[in-house]
Design a protein around this motif. Structure first.
Motif, PDB file in Angstrom:
ATOM      1  N   GLU A   1     -10.901  -4.369   6.239  1.00 28.44           N
ATOM      2  CA  GLU A   1     -10.339  -4.123   4.919  1.00 28.44           C
ATOM      3  C   GLU A   1      -9.326  -2.986   4.900  1.00 28.44           C
ATOM      4  O   GLU A   1      -8.749  -2.692   3.864  1.00 28.44           O
ATOM      5  CB  GLU A   1     -11.470  -3.820   3.918  1.00 28.44           C
ATOM      6  N   ARG A   2      -9.140  -2.338   6.054  1.00 24.09           N
ATOM      7  CA  ARG A   2      -8.200  -1.217   6.092  1.00 24.09           C
ATOM      8  C   ARG A   2      -7.301  -1.329   7.320  1.00 24.09           C
ATOM      9  O   ARG A   2      -7.241  -0.426   8.150  1.00 24.09           O
ATOM     10  CB  ARG A   2      -8.945   0.116   6.089  1.00 24.09           C
ATOM     11  N   THR A   3      -6.631  -2.448   7.426  1.00 26.40           N
ATOM     12  CA  THR A   3      -5.672  -2.654   8.504  1.00 26.40           C
ATOM     13  C   THR A   3      -4.378  -3.193   7.912  1.00 26.40           C
ATOM     14  O   THR A   3      -4.396  -4.174   7.171  1.00 26.40           O
ATOM     15  CB  THR A   3      -6.217  -3.630   9.560  1.00 26.40           C
TER      16      THR A   3
ATOM     17  N   HIS B   1       0.873  -1.172   0.000  1.00 27.00           N
ATOM     18  CA  HIS B   1       0.000   0.000   0.000  1.00 27.00           C
ATOM     19  C   HIS B   1       0.912   1.224   0.000  1.00 27.00           C
ATOM     20  O   HIS B   1       1.384   1.659   1.056  1.00 27.00           O
ATOM     21  CB  HIS B   1      -0.921  -0.025   1.217  1.00 27.00           C
TER      22      HIS B   1
ATOM     23  N   LYS C   1      -2.656   8.322   6.228  1.00 27.98           N
ATOM     24  CA  LYS C   1      -3.543   7.178   6.057  1.00 27.98           C
ATOM     25  C   LYS C   1      -2.845   5.878   6.459  1.00 27.98           C
ATOM     26  O   LYS C   1      -3.468   4.991   7.056  1.00 27.98           O
ATOM     27  CB  LYS C   1      -4.033   7.101   4.607  1.00 27.98           C
TER      28      LYS C   1
ATOM     29  N   TYR D   1      -1.841   5.176  -2.716  1.00 30.02           N
ATOM     30  CA  TYR D   1      -2.439   6.087  -1.746  1.00 30.02           C
ATOM     31  C   TYR D   1      -2.118   7.516  -2.195  1.00 30.02           C
ATOM     32  O   TYR D   1      -1.286   7.729  -3.080  1.00 30.02           O
ATOM     33  CB  TYR D   1      -1.869   5.816  -0.355  1.00 30.02           C
TER      34      TYR D   1
ATOM     35  N   GLU E   1      -4.092   3.170   9.305  1.00 28.34           N
ATOM     36  CA  GLU E   1      -4.334   1.774   8.968  1.00 28.34           C
ATOM     37  C   GLU E   1      -3.397   0.829   9.708  1.00 28.34           C
ATOM     38  O   GLU E   1      -3.702  -0.362   9.834  1.00 28.34           O
ATOM     39  CB  GLU E   1      -4.272   1.590   7.454  1.00 28.34           C
TER      40      GLU E   1
END
Length: 288
Positions: free
Chosen positions: A83-85, A38, A72, A62, A76
């Motif tokens: 879904e966002r870890t 990410h 962000k 991102y 996270e």
């Protein structure tokens, strides 16, 4: 597995930069582990420009850092739902880039430490982490990582702030055999004395220090060990930081961390007990 990914400009500006040295060295392992990267905006753009990632790995973009991308990643790491870890973060740091000391950069490391997740700031640490996870996945050792695991030719630094000294002693006790494989161990004052007492209780020769002691942290021990890192005489640091306490010698702590990132291809650093224990278990498995 999901990892946040960022790199200061120096480390992604061309195909020979640190980010791409890591991607090339670990391309097979990144694919085998099916990592989901990410990446903050300019880091993502640089990867696409120089060929992307290969195999089963995926990469997501991102926003740029100035648009909140690094913020962000911090959120996270803490966790924003299933879904966002993120499971940790790679942030390849140029120690003279001003953005490396922005609040979001410092918070990224702090939240990784608090939540027991890897915070990876050097090429060597990133390579080491991939090999560690490959061992836990039951994959065969990568010969390309052999130099990182030649502990008999390396010096290990063991450092712990006051509240983390019990965790360091418990870690050293549980993984004593792995840590004893290093050619030498160094530590700051009180931590070193307690580690030596532990080693002597386990049968280490009473007339031989298990760890060479430097000054305590407030008296400059972190700076002394930083010098060893810069001179190539200390290749790995396990640094159990207490993220909840402000310290008067914070500059000395940052000095050691900056030294590690200065020699990004040579120095490995781990800052959370859970990550260090996972590494030691993998190292023992790899040796077998």
């Amino acid at each position: 597995m999901r990892l946040g990914l960022a790199a200061n400009r120096l480390h992604h500006q061309d195909s020979s930069a640190a980010l791409f040295r890591w991607l090339r060295a670990c391309a097979g392992g990144i694919g085998e582990l099916q990592l989901s990267l990410h990446a903050v905006g300019r880091t993502f753009d640089a990867i696409v420009r120089h060929g992307g990632v290969h195999g089963d790995a995926t990469i997501m973009r991102y926003p740029n850092g100035r648009e909140g991308g690094l913020m962000k990643l911090v959120a996270e790491v803490v966790g924003m739902g299933a879904e966002r870890t993120l499971d940790g973060a790679i942030y390849l740091i140029d120690p003279v880039d001003p953005s490396s000391i922005f609040p979001e950069a410092i918070a990224l490391k702090r939240q990784c430490v608090i939540h027991g997740k890897p915070f990876i700031s050097t090429v060597a640490s990133a390579r080491d982490w991939v090999e560690m996870e490959r061992m836990h996945a039951g994959l065969p050792a990568d010969p390309g990582a052999d130099a990182l695991h030649a502990f008999e030719r390396q010096t290990l630094a063991l450092i712990a702030h006051d509240a983390m000294k019990p965790a360091m002693l418990a870690f050293a006790d549980e993984h004593f055999d792995v840590l004893s494989r290093f050619a030498a161990r160094v530590a700051t004052g009180t931590t070193g004395q307690r580690l030596n007492e532990l080693a002597w209780s386990r049968g280490w020769p009473a007339d031989t220090p298990w760890a060479t002691r430097y000054q305590s942290g407030p008296m400059g021990g972190d700076a002394q060990i930083a010098d060893l890192v810069l001179e190539g005489r200390c290749q790995r640091a396990i640094f159990f930081e207490d993220p909840h306490v402000a310290r008067q010698h914070e500059a000395d702590i940052q000095l050691l961390e900056r030294a590690v990132t200065t020699v990004t291809d040579q120095a490995v650093c781990m800052t959370a007990p859970r990550v260090a224990a996972r590494w030691a278990t993998a190292a023992a498995r790899r040796a077998r």
